[in-house]
Scaffold this motif. Structure first.
Motif, PDB file in Angstrom:
ATOM      1  N   MET A  74      21.178 -65.191 -30.846  1.00  5.79           N
ATOM      2  CA  MET A  74      20.419 -64.137 -31.521  1.00  5.79           C
ATOM      3  C   MET A  74      19.874 -63.187 -30.470  1.00  5.79           C
ATOM      4  O   MET A  74      19.313 -63.632 -29.469  1.00  5.79           O
ATOM      5  N   GLN A  75      20.056 -61.900 -30.703  1.00  2.00           N
ATOM      6  CA  GLN A  75      19.497 -60.895 -29.813  1.00  2.00           C
ATOM      7  C   GLN A  75      18.236 -60.338 -30.461  1.00  2.00           C
ATOM      8  O   GLN A  75      18.244 -59.949 -31.633  1.00  2.00           O
ATOM      9  N   TRP A  76      17.150 -60.277 -29.679  1.00  2.12           N
ATOM     10  CA  TRP A  76      15.842 -59.875 -30.194  1.00  2.12           C
ATOM     11  C   TRP A  76      15.434 -58.519 -29.651  1.00  2.12           C
ATOM     12  O   TRP A  76      15.931 -58.073 -28.621  1.00  2.12           O
ATOM     13  N   ASP A  77      14.484 -57.900 -30.352  1.00  4.81           N
ATOM     14  CA  ASP A  77      13.916 -56.656 -29.840  1.00  4.81           C
ATOM     15  C   ASP A  77      13.053 -56.977 -28.620  1.00  4.81           C
ATOM     16  O   ASP A  77      12.780 -58.145 -28.335  1.00  4.81           O
ATOM     17  N   PRO A  78      12.639 -55.955 -27.844  1.00 10.41           N
ATOM     18  CA  PRO A  78      11.882 -56.213 -26.610  1.00 10.41           C
ATOM     19  C   PRO A  78      10.608 -57.019 -26.808  1.00 10.41           C
ATOM     20  O   PRO A  78      10.158 -57.700 -25.885  1.00 10.41           O
ATOM     21  N   LEU A  79      10.013 -56.967 -27.993  1.00  8.24           N
ATOM     22  CA  LEU A  79       8.789 -57.722 -28.258  1.00  8.24           C
ATOM     23  C   LEU A  79       9.069 -59.132 -28.764  1.00  8.24           C
ATOM     24  O   LEU A  79       8.146 -59.923 -28.962  1.00  8.24           O
TER      25      LEU A  79
END
Length: 205
Positions: A74-79
């Motif tokens: 899973m790729q997440w947003d910077p936060l």
């Protein structure tokens, strides 16, 4: 746990199309593996959040695609709040897979009751098992862990059919003695300036 999620095929895969997809409440995903053609999919964001709540490792895809898949990445947003993209690998529930699962510490270490501090050195380990029997987590009992002692990956409780891939000597948790706080407090006291009352040291007339 295997969750059932509804997927639709994506025809457009560019950056603009992906942004529109997210604005519409969907998460882009790619399904690959078993020598078959990659499938570009869209998954409702609410169902992705359900996967996270359930800590699901395998999913049953329905809708435009009828497959069983392993959540590979899973790729997440910077936060680290929103999932931006998912990678799914085709599997059958009987085939062996390797993946990382979280470790949960259970119990109260005797060393903590003696004044020590319990520290967790690793939060997950790699295992091998069938895709249909992936545990949500592995348990490490720390009740008998004293000050200066540690437990390793080989001390984990493994369910039947689960093999440890991580080196068994890797330290998962240990208890160390706390620093001498009294010395630090004494040092602080010595550093405090002396308070002199007004008029002290003046000669009396």
């Amino acid at each position: 746990m295997t969750d059932v999620i509804q997927v639709t095929k994506r025809e457009s895969t560019g950056t603009a199309a992906t942004r529109r997809l997210r604005r519409d409440g969907h998460v882009p995903a790619v399904l690959y593996g078993h020598g078959e053609e990659n499938q570009h999919l869209a998954i409702p964001e609410v169902q992705v959040k359900g996967l996270l709540r359930h800590h699901s490792k395998t999913v049953q895809l329905s809708g435009d695609v009828d497959e069983t898949a392993l959540v590979s990445d899973m790729q997440w947003d910077p936060l680290g709040i929103e999932v931006l993209h998912m990678d799914l690998i085709r599997v059958n529930l009987k085939e062996k897979v390797e993946l990382a699962v979280p470790v949960e510490l259970h119990g109260e270490a005797v060393g903590v009751r003696e004044g020590g501090l319990l520290l967790e050195n690793a939060h997950e380990v790699e295992i091998r098992c069938s895709a249909g029997s992936i545990p949500d987590s592995l348990v490490l009992d720390v009740n008998d862990l004293g000050v200066g002692q540690h437990k390793t990956a080989s001390d984990l409780t493994l369910p039947e059919g689960v093999e440890l891939v991580t080196d068994g000597d890797m330290v998962i948790a240990h208890v160390e003695a706390k620093r001498d706080e009294e010395i630090a407090e004494a040092g602080d006291a010595l550093a405090e300036p002396e308070v002199i009352s007004k008029g002290s040291g003046e000669a009396e007339e």
